[in-house]
Design an enzyme around this catalytic site. Structure first.
Site, PDB file in Angstrom:
ATOM      1  N   TYR A   3       0.831  -1.209   0.000  1.00  0.00           N
ATOM      2  CA  TYR A   3       0.000   0.000   0.000  1.00  0.00           C
ATOM      3  C   TYR A   3       0.861   1.253   0.000  1.00  0.00           C
ATOM      4  CZ  TYR A   3      -4.233   2.672   1.034  1.00  0.00           C
ATOM      5  OH  TYR A   3      -5.301   3.527   0.981  1.00  0.00           O
ATOM      6  N   TYR A  34      -5.621   5.492  -7.418  1.00  0.00           N
ATOM      7  CA  TYR A  34      -5.848   5.326  -5.993  1.00  0.00           C
ATOM      8  C   TYR A  34      -7.322   5.016  -5.770  1.00  0.00           C
ATOM      9  CZ  TYR A  34      -5.815   5.953  -0.980  1.00  0.00           C
ATOM     10  OH  TYR A  34      -5.933   5.731   0.370  1.00  0.00           O
TER      11      TYR A  34
END
Length: 414
Positions: A319, A369
């Protein structure tokens, strides 16, 4: 009831107790039982285009991604009986089930904490399917962050209790919260902006190979990075993830059923969530060690039942809402020692041909994103051998959710 009835009842109770006492007790449950190991597989993935502005609604984008994932798996929507997403998902299960034409849904779940939820959606489906609560699960995330509201621009926004009593005034944006952790990491362990650039550069190079990436065809040089504007010092523009519209989904079934699906299965080998004791979210400044975040807790659980360890990971999808999260996560998941995450990024270690290629689709920094869900789908592509930045012979992949918030992780294998 008469005395005779009471006596017979007492005799029956005593007999039952005697029978119970002579029945062998079941063996104690094994801590960290590997019941979920390879019991389920991801057999379908789908996504919409990614862009700063898409005209479709979040519901429409979600349905498109889900239907694409089901088509990828060769499973009709009517067989879907499990749904999993994020608490921050705007479109609820009722609307999704009706819109895609799902059958009777017998399991549904949502996970909180934004990007920390991504891998948990798959983990919850895997648990439901492995325990017989459902047979075909769909996890998804749909966002219109690029064209939607951006609440972090207003630093006068009131925080909910108890955060309003525990944060310095104005500390609201995630970029500011992570910037303070990044500064402490730089101070304690000698990390530099060069190390953060290594992360951004690796993601951008991988995005250059991915036509679906928002930053495809837009190379990132060291000079461009170093001279870009500050977002929250020491984080510059390219240390922050993109703001995009788009949706992604995946389909999870049992390992037995996966063998008959259209695509090669990618097995869920291990899964974990992590919420450390006395955690304060991304403003974890009051703990004895603020740089030991949720990834450390999730990692201990993740590796506990796995048949392999960090040294056996061929490719990782970690991440990357902000570049400093990568070295922190590298340490948390055991790829290097404490304080060594920054140095780990040197010499192209994170790029194709390096010691740990990561975020091979471009990640949140350069592909899109969508709260980390694209890291799951890219992990599946790597183990199928269909990534645009393919790691030769990749058979194991670590996927992680957001560091700094209660998080989750997956170990996938082919």
């Amino acid at each position: 009831m008469g005395d005779e009835g009471i006596d017979r009842s007492a005799e029956a109770t005593m007999a039952a107790r005697a029978t119970k006492s002579t029945t062998p007790a079941p063996p104690p449950a094994r801590r960290g039982s590997p019941a979920l190991k390879d019991a389920t597989a991801i057999v379908g993935i789908g996504q919409t285009p990614f862009a700063r502005r898409l005209e479709a609604s979040e519901k429409s984008l979600a349905c498109r991604a889900i239907l694409a994932a089901l088509d990828d798996a060769g499973i009709p929507p009517s067989q879907v009986d499990a749904l999993a997403s994020y608490t921050m998902e705007e479109t609820d299960e009722v609307e999704i089930a009706k819109s895609i034409g799902a059958g009777d849904v017998t399991f549904f779940a949502r996970t909180g904490f934004g990007g920390g939820a991504s891998c948990a959606t798959v983990a919850h489906l895997a648990t439901a399917i492995a325990t017989g609560q459902a047979s075909v699960g769909v996890a998804w995330r749909s966002r219109k962050r690029g064209s939607g509201p951006r609440p972090w621009r207003n630093t006068r926004t009131q925080l909910p209790t108890p955060a309003q009593w525990s944060r310095p005034y104005g500390l609201i944006r995630p970029a500011d919260e992570i910037a303070m952790l990044a500064r402490r990491y730089m101070h304690e362990y000698g990390a530099t902006r060069e190390h953060f650039f290594n992360v951004a550069h690796a993601c951008r190079r991988h995005a250059s190979l991915n036509p679906a990436a928002v930053m495809h065809g837009r190379p990132l040089t060291r000079e461009t990075y170093m001279t870009s504007r500050w977002i929250s010092e020491p984080l510059c523009l390219y240390d922050n993830c993109l703001e995009t519209d788009g949706a992604l989904a995946c389909v999870v079934v049992s390992a037995d059923r996966a063998r008959d699906c259209r695509r090669s299965p990618v097995y869920v080998h291990s899964a974990a969530q992590g919420l450390p004791a006395q955690h304060h979210g991304m403003v974890n400044y009051w703990n004895d060690d603020p740089l030991t975040g949720p990834s450390w807790t999730a990692a201990r659980q993740l590796w506990k039942t796995a048949d392999f360890g960090p040294a056996d990971i061929d490719v990782a999808q970690i991440y990357d809402a902000f570049t400093p999260l990568i070295p922190l996560s590298l340490e948390g998941y055991g790829f290097c020692g404490r304080g060594e995450g920054a140095a780990f990024t040197e010499d192209g270690a994170l790029e194709l041909g390096g010691r740990l290629p990561l975020n091979t689709g471009g990640g949140g920094l350069s592909e899109a994103y969508v709260h980390g869900f694209n890291l799951i789908t890219e992990g599946v592509r790597q183990l199928r051998g269909t990534s645009t930045a393919q790691v030769p012979g990749a058979s194991t992949c670590l996927v992680t959710a957001g560091e700094g918030v209660p998080t989750s992780a997956l170990l996938l294998r082919s």
